[in-house]
Motif scaffolding. Sequence first.
Motif, PDB file in Angstrom:
ATOM      1  N   LYS A 146      -8.340   4.589 -14.935  1.00  0.00           N
ATOM      2  CA  LYS A 146      -8.621   6.014 -15.138  1.00  0.00           C
ATOM      3  C   LYS A 146      -8.448   6.393 -16.604  1.00  0.00           C
ATOM      4  CE  LYS A 146      -7.830   7.841 -10.582  1.00  0.00           C
ATOM      5  NZ  LYS A 146      -6.859   8.386  -9.664  1.00  0.00           N
ATOM      6  N   LEU A 181       0.833  -1.213   0.000  1.00  0.00           N
ATOM      7  CA  LEU A 181       0.000   0.000   0.000  1.00  0.00           C
ATOM      8  C   LEU A 181       0.864   1.259   0.000  1.00  0.00           C
ATOM      9  CD1 LEU A 181      -2.846  -0.969   2.502  1.00  0.00           C
ATOM     10  CD2 LEU A 181      -2.742  -1.271   0.035  1.00  0.00           C
ATOM     11  N   ILE A 212     -11.270   1.222   4.214  1.00  0.00           N
ATOM     12  CA  ILE A 212     -10.468   0.334   3.380  1.00  0.00           C
ATOM     13  C   ILE A 212      -9.857  -0.784   4.197  1.00  0.00           C
ATOM     14  CG2 ILE A 212      -8.380   0.261   1.976  1.00  0.00           C
ATOM     15  CD1 ILE A 212      -9.333   2.937   0.845  1.00  0.00           C
ATOM     16  N   LEU A 265      -7.322  10.489  -2.548  1.00  0.00           N
ATOM     17  CA  LEU A 265      -7.678   9.625  -3.670  1.00  0.00           C
ATOM     18  C   LEU A 265      -7.795   8.176  -3.231  1.00  0.00           C
ATOM     19  CD1 LEU A 265      -5.442  10.982  -6.581  1.00  0.00           C
ATOM     20  CD2 LEU A 265      -7.934  10.980  -6.491  1.00  0.00           C
ATOM     21  N   PHE A 266      -6.962   7.792  -2.248  1.00  0.00           N
ATOM     22  CA  PHE A 266      -6.931   6.394  -1.814  1.00  0.00           C
ATOM     23  C   PHE A 266      -8.184   6.045  -1.030  1.00  0.00           C
ATOM     24  CE2 PHE A 266      -5.188   2.547   0.102  1.00  0.00           C
ATOM     25  CZ  PHE A 266      -4.488   2.035  -0.966  1.00  0.00           C
ATOM     26  N   GLY A 267      -8.696   6.986  -0.240  1.00  0.00           N
ATOM     27  CA  GLY A 267      -9.939   6.735   0.481  1.00  0.00           C
ATOM     28  C   GLY A 267      -9.779   6.739   1.980  1.00  0.00           C
ATOM     29  N   TYR A 303      -7.686  -2.736  -3.409  1.00  0.00           N
ATOM     30  CA  TYR A 303      -6.952  -3.761  -2.667  1.00  0.00           C
ATOM     31  C   TYR A 303      -7.844  -4.815  -2.010  1.00  0.00           C
ATOM     32  CZ  TYR A 303      -2.838  -1.311  -4.019  1.00  0.00           C
ATOM     33  OH  TYR A 303      -1.850  -0.761  -4.784  1.00  0.00           O
ATOM     34  N   PRO A 304      -8.965  -4.411  -1.376  1.00  0.00           N
ATOM     35  CA  PRO A 304      -9.854  -5.466  -0.895  1.00  0.00           C
ATOM     36  C   PRO A 304     -10.266  -6.397  -2.040  1.00  0.00           C
ATOM     37  CG  PRO A 304     -10.564  -3.352  -0.037  1.00  0.00           C
ATOM     38  CD  PRO A 304      -9.436  -3.078  -0.986  1.00  0.00           C
ATOM     39  N   GLN A 361     -12.508  -3.286   4.863  1.00  0.00           N
ATOM     40  CA  GLN A 361     -12.835  -4.048   3.644  1.00  0.00           C
ATOM     41  C   GLN A 361     -11.777  -5.108   3.357  1.00  0.00           C
ATOM     42  OE1 GLN A 361     -13.507  -1.447   0.293  1.00  0.00           O
ATOM     43  NE2 GLN A 361     -15.188  -0.410   1.329  1.00  0.00           N
ATOM     44  N   SER A 408     -12.563   5.161  -5.052  1.00  0.00           N
ATOM     45  CA  SER A 408     -11.323   5.444  -4.327  1.00  0.00           C
ATOM     46  C   SER A 408     -10.306   4.383  -4.704  1.00  0.00           C
ATOM     47  CB  SER A 408     -11.525   5.393  -2.824  1.00  0.00           C
ATOM     48  OG  SER A 408     -12.831   5.597  -2.463  1.00  0.00           O
ATOM     49  N   GLU A 409      -9.061   4.827  -4.852  1.00  0.00           N
ATOM     50  CA  GLU A 409      -8.025   3.894  -5.297  1.00  0.00           C
ATOM     51  C   GLU A 409      -7.876   2.732  -4.329  1.00  0.00           C
ATOM     52  OE1 GLU A 409      -4.484   6.127  -5.976  1.00  0.00           O
ATOM     53  OE2 GLU A 409      -5.465   7.466  -7.411  1.00  0.00           O
ATOM     54  N   GLY A 410      -8.076   3.028  -3.047  1.00  0.00           N
ATOM     55  CA  GLY A 410      -7.882   1.998  -2.022  1.00  0.00           C
ATOM     56  C   GLY A 410      -8.807   0.805  -2.157  1.00  0.00           C
ATOM     57  N   THR A 411     -10.014   1.016  -2.715  1.00  0.00           N
ATOM     58  CA  THR A 411     -10.970  -0.090  -2.803  1.00  0.00           C
ATOM     59  C   THR A 411     -10.479  -1.194  -3.736  1.00  0.00           C
ATOM     60  OG1 THR A 411     -12.123   1.085  -4.542  1.00  0.00           O
ATOM     61  CG2 THR A 411     -13.034   1.275  -2.330  1.00  0.00           C
TER      62      THR A 411
END
Lengths: 287, 107
Positions: free
Chosen positions: B33, A30, A65, A58-60, B48-49, A68, B43-46
């Motif tokens: 994108k 990450l 997260i 941007l990552f959230g 990874y899950p 999740q 969101s970019e993070g989603t």
Amino acid sequence: MKSKLEQYVENIVRHTECSKQEKEDLYEELLIHLELSRDQLIEDGMTLEEAEKKAMQLFGNEGEIGSQIQQSLFPYRKELMLTLAVSSILFTITVYLINLFVDGDAQIGWLTMSMAIGAMLLFLPLNQFFHLNKKLWLNSLLIIHALAELYGWLIVSGLDHPATVGMVIWDWLNIALTIGLVYRTTIYDYSPNENFMKILHGLNITSGIIISGITLFFLVGMLIMIGEFHPRMLIFMSPLAVWIGLYIFQLKIVNKSRKMAFLLGLVPLIIIVLLFLWIYYPQLAYR
Amino acid sequence: MDKEMMKGSVDLLLLSLIKQRDLYGYEMTKLLKQLSDDQYEMSEGTLYPALKRLERKKWVESYWSETPAGRRKYYKMTEEGLMELEKKQADWQRVNQLVRKSSEGHI
């Protein structure tokens, strides 16, 4: 000092219950993403500070997260733990009340103990800050919980009330869920390339459950026959102590010799099988 | 783009990308994108899950690789992933067809 990005990623990883190695892996993965994103934003003309902030945005949201990822890695773990906690707290209160109304007297010690364990089961999966070797804590707690529920079974079976059968079933469902969760936390949480460890833990938990069952059976039997507790009864706990010792020893040597660890893991199971054979088919030994 | 719709199709999107070549996480968000003309707003993070889920289901595998720019964790397709992708693509086609037919006035 840690950079903002590092702190941010740490917050995400904190929401997961991975092993230390998996956590480090996730942390690195990450962090690389955020650093690449930040570098790109700087290239687009932002200052370092702006770019860091934007990259995180941007990552959230960290908590979302992290949770999740946890759910993806260990689906339904949290839900199962919460179900168990609520179910066992309700069970405890119900047993206490029935006991109180039927016998006019109830076991306040067990109530307090069982409620405390239930509360801890509720607390552990919900909090994200306590993760010092969580797996070990979780398993110890689950095992103590199973013992408390077993004691609950003793109370319930002594009751003369129409609800007894239902309560016994409820209690054993709780115990089954507890044992299931012990297996799951210990075995399921390994990556596929650690198959050997899964087998080793599986062997040990299985023999552990059988040994605890037999030990408790004898202890309770003695208590009922003699009527009071005597320190000498603790001798019956010795198989359990041997099992714990063997288990720890296997985990110590497993990196050096897998074969040896595996053989040691088999020892308690073999002894159990031999004992059962001796008890049920004694003629085999005297032929 | 509708976020709920994106969520439902994230597995299909990621598997389709990874099928073409091994990719690391940041690359995937960048590609999504670009390919969507910046309409991809998750969101970019989603990501990874979703990737962890695909990995747990053994549809993709991951490995670390040393690149000139630094270490990267790449994801690659498995046999099972390929089969799953074909299934998901067929499902997607069916939904697509249904949407089209429903709006073409066949009733």
